[in-house]
Design a protein around this motif. Sequence first.
Motif, PDB file in Angstrom:
ATOM      1  N   ASN A  99       2.280 -15.517 -31.163  1.00 49.83           N
ATOM      2  CA  ASN A  99       2.441 -14.379 -30.245  1.00 49.83           C
ATOM      3  C   ASN A  99       2.176 -13.094 -31.020  1.00 49.83           C
ATOM      4  O   ASN A  99       3.061 -12.593 -31.721  1.00 49.83           O
ATOM      5  N   THR A 132       5.965 -18.166 -24.834  1.00 49.25           N
ATOM      6  CA  THR A 132       6.716 -19.185 -25.590  1.00 49.25           C
ATOM      7  C   THR A 132       7.287 -20.239 -24.642  1.00 49.25           C
ATOM      8  O   THR A 132       7.182 -21.451 -24.894  1.00 49.25           O
ATOM      9  N   SER A 136       5.756 -23.970 -24.866  1.00 48.82           N
ATOM     10  CA  SER A 136       6.671 -24.618 -25.826  1.00 48.82           C
ATOM     11  C   SER A 136       6.521 -26.138 -25.858  1.00 48.82           C
ATOM     12  O   SER A 136       6.627 -26.753 -26.924  1.00 48.82           O
ATOM     13  N   ILE A 146       6.178 -21.642 -34.010  1.00 48.32           N
ATOM     14  CA  ILE A 146       5.950 -20.513 -33.093  1.00 48.32           C
ATOM     15  C   ILE A 146       6.119 -19.243 -33.920  1.00 48.32           C
ATOM     16  O   ILE A 146       7.176 -19.035 -34.531  1.00 48.32           O
ATOM     17  N   PHE A 148       5.555 -14.881 -34.408  1.00 55.02           N
ATOM     18  CA  PHE A 148       5.575 -13.616 -33.660  1.00 55.02           C
ATOM     19  C   PHE A 148       5.212 -12.475 -34.612  1.00 55.02           C
ATOM     20  O   PHE A 148       5.716 -12.427 -35.740  1.00 55.02           O
ATOM     21  N   CYS A 175      13.763 -14.044 -31.266  1.00 54.41           N
ATOM     22  CA  CYS A 175      13.272 -15.020 -32.265  1.00 54.41           C
ATOM     23  C   CYS A 175      14.427 -15.660 -33.022  1.00 54.41           C
ATOM     24  O   CYS A 175      14.384 -16.856 -33.331  1.00 54.41           O
ATOM     25  N   VAL A 189      10.197 -21.475 -36.431  1.00 56.41           N
ATOM     26  CA  VAL A 189       9.909 -20.165 -35.829  1.00 56.41           C
ATOM     27  C   VAL A 189       9.709 -19.162 -36.956  1.00 56.41           C
ATOM     28  O   VAL A 189      10.502 -19.121 -37.901  1.00 56.41           O
TER      29      VAL A 189
END
Length: 309
Positions: A99, A132, A136, A146, A148, A175, A189
């Motif tokens: 992202n 997300t 996911s 994932i 960001f 997050c 993450v």
Amino acid sequence: MSESERIIRQQKTALVTGCSSGIGYNLVLELASRGYKVFASSRRVDEMKPLEEQYPKNVVIFKMDVSSLNSIQEGYQFVKEQLSKSQTTDSPKLDLLYNNAGQPCTFPAIDVPDQALLDTMNVNVTAPIRVTKIFSSLVINAKGTIAFTGSVAALTPLPWCSVYSASKAALAAYCSTLAFEMEPFDVKVAHVTTGGIVTAFSDVRPIPKDSLYLSTEEGVQCFEYRKKMLTNLNGTAADKYCRSVVNKIEKISGSTFNIYEGSMSWVGPIANRVLPRFIILAAFKAKFKLDALWDSLRRKYSYENKKQT
Ligand SMILES: NC(=O)c1ccc[n+]([C@@H]2O[C@H](COP(=O)([O-])OP(=O)(O)OC[C@H]3O[C@@H](n4cnc5c(N)ncnc54)[C@H](OP(=O)(O)O)[C@@H]3O)[C@@H](O)[C@H]2O)c1
């Protein structure tokens, strides 16, 4: 299974948002050069064509406007179909969801136009949360990551950036809990607290003419100075930043989820922990030449002065 099928199955996959310029563009180049199959998205498809031309086997570009739920859902269908075709499995896998798309918002806190406020919160907070949620399952299938693109602005009282900072602080908070909740799925993450990077990222919209901050000559000069500052930023090159970030993301493990990268990205967390707030404010006043503006506004709007006029 043929050798080429085996290679395709092993190929890592990534989806990156906001790839038409800057960090996203360079992330795609970095991931493709490492052999990933990268789904590169943004609103301006033409700007992404050179990515596909440079890596025709590894990069697939497509339009996805993250401010629209419908567009994200269409993007999901597209990526899922593409993955299903190449992976020959019932559970398509996405190894990395990145992202990155974001927009600036640079206005004094009390002057932010309503549409700028809503757009910033939509693109910087609602959008990565929606992306997300929707993607996911593909990342869970891959036990992937994932990531960001956050900002050091979330940690500091950066002048004229209150709404942008608030949006990145909200993203960081999301997050932190997401990283915790993804533990049972072995999904990692990565929240990348980003410092200054040389890109086109700047808000060139004018400050509203009736802003109190433009009501003194010092204010006008201060915003002129800020414009010049934007063209002389000493940031990290986007390709260098992306290489280092991808290195760190590929190695991320355990409960680590914060990555710091880019010029001055270390300042926010350290300053917040060890420096008294008045020192941080003094540093910003010096950097943005705010002392003269603050004095002029105090003179103009102080209670005593108002009483006399
Ligand atoms: N540059 C810095 O110093 C810095 C520092 C900290 C954090 N960041 C963060 O880094 C990220 C990337 O910014 P950048 O510096 O690379 O600036 P940039 O070159 O302006 O890139 C912004 C990207 O976001 C995309 N985007 C914006 N709105 C979108 C939307 N509604 N849907 C899809 N894509 C959208 C843009 O693509 P389209 O316009 O084609 O859609 C563009 O590709 C942002 O999240 C920003 O907050 C940057």
